[in-house]
Design an enzyme around this catalytic site. Structure first.
Site, PDB file in Angstrom:
ATOM      1  N   ASP A  38       3.493   4.775  -7.849  1.00 59.34           N
ATOM      2  CA  ASP A  38       2.985   5.616  -7.331  1.00 59.34           C
ATOM      3  C   ASP A  38       4.457   6.117  -5.958  1.00 59.34           C
ATOM      4  OD1 ASP A  38       0.982   5.152  -7.799  1.00 59.34           O
ATOM      5  OD2 ASP A  38      -0.797   4.729  -5.993  1.00 59.34           O
ATOM      6  N   HIS A  50      -5.056  10.897  -8.557  1.00 58.52           N
ATOM      7  CA  HIS A  50      -4.272  11.733  -7.421  1.00 58.52           C
ATOM      8  C   HIS A  50      -4.632  13.404  -7.664  1.00 58.52           C
ATOM      9  CE1 HIS A  50      -5.131   9.667  -3.417  1.00 58.52           C
ATOM     10  NE2 HIS A  50      -5.260   8.907  -4.470  1.00 58.52           N
TER      11      HIS A  50
END
Length: 308
Positions: free
Chosen positions: A51, A112
């Protein structure tokens, strides 16, 4: 439209790129990604990254510590946006690198990279604050829909954002998913982006409200069925930057140091060499600044939620 190399340098400095140029970038990215399989084949050597979450300056450190895009291959495991102050610049920089070096970088979709999540966790608000409207957010969301769901390194390392799914046993089944859409609330595509490894005997409900918890039994079964040696995934904060589980059959890689500018964690990337040996590079956060150039002071008590 600005020239690609000019846009790259502008983004690296965290500066404003005009809306028309972003639209053109996103259209070109869709045309390129449209031809990629749901599971992209990648050769070694390659660096696997977790991430990023809009931490642009740490993304630049990542490239500096791992050799740079000009001479190396990269797989990014998703979650480029939300939470950090430079989600737009971080994502667009990676998109530009994809256009500039299409065979050197794979961008996998994270949980996301969706309209619903980005409206809640920062990316949408960031774009509106910087541009006065949501057009650029819409352009980026259309690119999200074309991102692949996984990658396979030398047919031996399966890369995915979240984890496994009870609806998927073979990698070939992932290749048949219609990925060009908003991520559903359930089913295989959802699970690949949302699931987490845990010390459980069988599939269990996830406290995140999406995806599943899966344990060593499911990992061993997946590795055996697909003749792969390792599952590389991201999706969960790891204070040490990476965490190996299940007798080395799975690794979580986390590449956002001092996550949310307050967690105090280090970050890592994983390099897989030609002989399939693994080498982790650990790095710390640079001094974080907000979009106005002000130093970000850490809060005393990190408050984490399930939507990592």
């Amino acid at each position: 439209m600005m020239k690609l190399d000019e846009i790259i340098e502008t983004l690296r400095q965290g500066k404003h790129v005009d809306e028309d140029s972003i639209y053109s970038l996103c259209v070109m990215a869709q045309e390129l990604l449209m031809n990629e399989s749901n599971v992209t084949h990648v050769d070694t050597p390659v660096t696997i990254c977790g991430d990023i979450h809009g931490q642009l300056h740490d993304l630049l450190t990542l490239f500096a510590k791992s050799g740079g895009i000009e001479k190396n291959r990269y797989i990014f495991l998703g979650d480029f946006v939300d939470r950090g102050f430079y989600s737009l610049e971080s994502f667009l920089l990676l998109v530009c690198y994809k256009l500039r070096y299409p065979d050197r970088i794979v961008l996998i979709r994270g949980n996301h990279e969706t309209r619903q999540i980005t409206k809640v966790y920062g990316f949408y608000d960031e774009v509106v604050r910087k541009y006065g409207n949501s057009n650029v957010w819409r352009y980026c969301c259309e690119v999200f829909d074309y991102l692949p769901l996984g990658a396979i390194v030398n047919n031996k390392v399966f890369c995915v954002h979240g984890g496994l799914s009870p609806d998927v046993l073979s990698i070939n089944e992932i290749r048949t998913i219609d990925r060009k859409k908003e991520v559903p609330h359930e089913g295989a595509m959802c699970d690949l982006l949302w699931s987490d490894p845990e010390d459980v005997d069988t599939w269990s409900l996830s406290p995140r409200g999406a995806g599943f918890l899966f344990g060593q039994n499911e990992v061993d079964k997946f590795l055996h069925t697909n003749s792969v040696e390792l599952i590389a995934r991201a999706h969960q904060l790891v204070m040490e930057g990476y965490k190996e589980m299940f007798d080395g059959g799975l690794v979580t890689v986390w590449s956002a140091p001092n996550y949310c500018y307050r967690c105090g964690n280090v970050a890592a990337v994983l390099r897989i060499d030609d002989d399939m040996t693994k080498d982790y590079t650990i790095f710390e956060a640079v001094q974080a600044r907000d979009s106005g150039g002000n130093v970000i002071l850490p809060t005393k008590k990190p408050q984490m939620d399930y939507f990592l």
